[in-house]
Design an enzyme around this catalytic site. Structure first.
Site, mmCIF file in Angstrom:
data_model
loop_
_atom_site.group_PDB
_atom_site.id
_atom_site.type_symbol
_atom_site.label_atom_id
_atom_site.label_comp_id
_atom_site.label_asym_id
_atom_site.label_seq_id
_atom_site.Cartn_x
_atom_site.Cartn_y
_atom_site.Cartn_z
ATOM 1 C CG HIS A 199 45.470 -19.787 77.896
ATOM 2 N ND1 HIS A 199 45.571 -19.981 79.242
ATOM 3 C CD2 HIS A 199 45.546 -18.457 77.700
ATOM 4 C CE1 HIS A 199 45.708 -18.809 79.833
ATOM 5 N NE2 HIS A 199 45.685 -17.872 78.927
ATOM 6 N NE ARG A 342 38.137 -0.239 84.682
ATOM 7 C CZ ARG A 342 37.088 -0.854 84.158
ATOM 8 N NH1 ARG A 342 36.203 -0.166 83.471
ATOM 9 N NH2 ARG A 342 36.934 -2.153 84.280
ATOM 10 C CD GLU A 441 32.483 3.384 84.973
ATOM 11 O OE1 GLU A 441 32.220 2.467 84.180
ATOM 12 O OE2 GLU A 441 33.432 3.322 85.770
ATOM 13 C CG ASP A 465 29.275 0.238 84.727
ATOM 14 O OD1 ASP A 465 28.399 -0.560 85.105
ATOM 15 O OD2 ASP A 465 30.493 0.016 84.843
ATOM 16 C CB CYS A 512 36.455 2.561 76.599
ATOM 17 S SG CYS A 512 35.938 2.956 78.274
HETATM 18 C C1 PEP Z 1 31.934 0.619 80.831
HETATM 19 O O1 PEP Z 1 31.322 0.665 81.900
HETATM 20 O O2 PEP Z 1 31.463 1.034 79.744
HETATM 21 C C2 PEP Z 1 33.289 0.059 80.757
HETATM 22 C C3 PEP Z 1 34.017 0.145 79.672
HETATM 23 O O3 PEP Z 1 33.760 -0.579 81.850
HETATM 24 P P1 PEP Z 1 33.319 -2.020 82.350
HETATM 25 O O4 PEP Z 1 32.573 -2.691 81.229
HETATM 26 O O5 PEP Z 1 34.586 -2.703 82.708
HETATM 27 O O6 PEP Z 1 32.467 -1.718 83.534
HETATM 28 MG MG MG Z 2 32.258 0.380 83.813
#
Ligand code: PEP
Ligand code: MG
Length: 601
Positions: A199, A342, A441, A465, A512
């Site tokens: 922080h 999410r 994923e 993932d 993402c």
């Molecule tokens: C992913 O799996 O690409 C993702 C964005 O989610 P996380 O990294 O939170 O599993």
């Molecule tokens: Mg993921």
């Protein structure tokens, strides 16, 4: 330079947390004098007096923190929640009741009892997988330091009293210490301790003062009045620089300022390719406090709000109200842009206090994400209610994680609908048109993308993932890390399949995973037809700038060539050759290029 410390280095390397270069005189503050805590046993008749002394110290600490929050300077006013976090820690039962219990049971002094409680809390944090959350122990230690100081009747380091322009040098600085700094006097700061996500680092960025932390030996080698150069972009500190050092750093200073002003000028502008295609660039966040950075760096809303933090933070489950307030705040701050929230994506191994958590042999393949939520309906209900209620205050989207097939999606959607019904009955407002999407994923979801697309408003491809599941590579196992290959031709084909499925149904497809933040991948993803990226906030200006230097037509031609290549290594070499000239021309820093490395061995 301090005498008697052995041969002192001239340059110290640490963790850059707030960019910019400053040259100035060192002002060393003593923040570590409380390291030695003595234990003593109490007479029975003094035990309650000791408890009272501890409670007084807690009260004083609370009053000090509230006062600090009220007097925060304008640039960091919106970061007042960091002090709120410290006030919450002050209420923590392990810290409070745990310490009181030790004073009473073991008849020991408050300092020693507090030290023991802190040790127990530290042990719990050490077991947490997520490095950011593990790092939050710093906040607990800051609060404990302040209580200790008040027990000892010591004043906090007087950072508010600095009268000359200086660079603060300290063993450790808490966010509260930092918030006290007068930015017209403190040009920058360096510390022995601290990490990138502390922080204190967030405060330094908000105050826009260059800072380097984690230097380990700064207070050992720097003396009051030494001349220092602090390069908060590169994480370097030069002690008593010579003329050539000063010239070199002044050049860097000019370079950084030029880049910063370029970024500031263009980060808020849309990312439009050379041939006129508009690409949306949003941000991935894990904590509410990151929202400010997202806006500052030109994010067009939040493409992925990972919601695990509030569950990992509290020892019990967070309440609907706690979640609602957090989501509502994010939604209001980001409006009119959307926030894609999410739903909980916890693995069974991560948190034993979540109902249904198991000790599984293969947690990545176990009861995680949507599977856990569909099993623990009460917990899921609480989160969905909070998300829906927040949707009355701005544009909210829901993303279900780990969807592996149509039935799972239908179950999640049916449950969501039933909760909308509950809210209707209770007369609570929500956006009935909020968009629902899924993370892609799990490989089976790729195969079924065409069918899944009919039931959702958008797809968000989670390559982090997807790579792990498609290539059978545990994403956190260092023994197989060399095989974690984002450029594997199978992954590229999977992304193409999902984009095509999304296109057919008019559904949007965003990406993402970490790949989206890697400049080496930008052209590749545009060529694959991705029109929305959700990335790490700090890389937004860079990726936007890169998009402006790419034409979709060229990206598609490149993709055509890339799809002929049979190995990840060849793909990466091809991309390096194509993207490097653009990356170099834009002056994109090395540190941005490490996200999607494929080992060359
Ligand atoms: C992913 O799996 O690409 C993702 C964005 O989610 P996380 O990294 O939170 O599993
Ligand atoms: Mg993921």
């Amino acid at each position: 330079m301090k005498s008697g410390e052995g041969s002192a280095p001239r340059i110290l390397k640490g963790i850059p947390v707030s960019s910019g270069v400053v040259i100035g005189k060192a002002h060393v503050v003593e923040t570590s004098q409380l390291k030695i805590v003595y234990q003593y046993l109490l007479d029975e008749k003094h035990v309650e007096m000791e408890v009272e002394r501890f409670m007084d110290a807690l009260h004083t600490t609370g009053e000090q923190l509230k006062k600090l929050k009220d007097s925060m300077p304008e640039p960091i006013k919106s970061h007042g929640f960091i002090i709120d976090t410290h006030l919450m820690i002050l209420q923590d039962s392990m810290l409070r009741e745990g310490t009181v219990e030790k004073i009473r049971k073991e008849q020991i002094n408050a300092e020693w009892a507090l030290k023991k409680s802190l040790r127990e809390i530290r042990r719990l944090f050490e077991e947490i997988d997520d490095p950011y959350i593990r790092g939050r122990i710093d906040d607990v230690e800051d609060v404990a330091d302040r209580i200790m100081r008040n027990l000892a009747g010591q004043e906090a380091p007087p950072l508010g009293d600095i009268t000359q322009r200086v660079i603060v040098v300290a063993h450790k600085l808490s966010p509260a210490d930092t918030s006290e700094m007068d930015v017209t006097k403190v040009m920058g700061f360096i510390t022995d301790m601290g990490g990138r996500t502390s922080h204190t680092a967030i405060m330094a960025q908000a105050l826009k003062i260059p800072a380097v932390v984690g230097l380990e030996t700064a207070t050992q080698f720097v003396e009051d009045g030494d001349l220092l150069i602090v390069d908060g972009t590169a994480g370097e500190v030069v002690i008593n620089p010579d003329d050539s050092d000063i010239i070199r750093f002044q050049e860097r200073q000019v370079l950084y300022q030029e880049k910063e002003s370029l970024i500031a000028k263009s980060s808020q502008a849309p990312a439009i390719t050379k041939d006129g295609y508009r690409i949306t660039v949003r941000a991935n966040i894990e904590f509410l406090e990151e929202v400010g950075t997202v806006k500052e760096y030109g994010g067009e809303g939040i493409g992925l709000y990972r919601t695990e933090f509030l569950y990992l933070k509290s020892r019990g489950l967070p309440s609907e109200e706690e979640l609602f307030l957090d989501y509502k705040e994010a939604v209001e701050q980001v409006a009119p842009d959307p926030v894609a929230i999410r739903t909980l994506d916890l693995g069974g191994e991560k948190l034993t206090s979540v109902p249904g958590s198991l000790n599984e042999a293969n947690p990545a393949l176990g009861l995680r994400g949507i599977r856990l939520c569909l099993k623990e309906r009460d917990m899921f209900r609480t989160q969905l209610r909070a998300i829906l209620r927040a949707s009355a205050f701005g544009k909210v989207r829901i993303i279900f994680p780990m969807i592996s097939g149509v039935q799972e999606l239908m179950d999640a959607k049916a449950f969501l609908k039933s909760i909308m019904g509950e809210l209707d009955e209770e007369g609570l407002g929500y956006d009935p048109y909020l968009e629902v999407g899924i993370m892609i994923e799990v490989p089976s979801a790729v195969t079924m993308a065409e069918v899944l697309a009919e039931h959702v408003d958008f797809f968000s491809i989670g390559t982090n993932d997807l790579i792990q599941y498609a290539l059978a590579i545990d994403r956190v196992n260092e023994h197989v890390a060399y095989m974690y290959q984002p450029f594997h031709p199978a992954i590229l084909r999977m992304i193409r399949t999902v984009v095509e499925a999304g296109d057919q149904c008019g559904g949007r497809v965003s990406l993402c995973g970490e790949m989206a933040s890697d400049p080496l991948c930008t052209g590749l993803l545009l060529g694959l037809g991705i029109t929305e990226l959700s990335i790490n906030a700090r890389t937004i200006p860079v990726i936007k700038e890169l998009i402006r230097s790419i034409s979709i037509e060229e990206a598609r031609k490149d993709l055509h060539e890339v799809m002929k290549l049979p190995t990840a290594r060849q793909v990466r070499e091809y991309l390096l050759e194509r993207m490097n000239p653009i990356i170099e021309k834009l002056g994109i820093n090395e540190s941005f290029l490490n996200t999607t490395q494929v080992p060359m061995g």
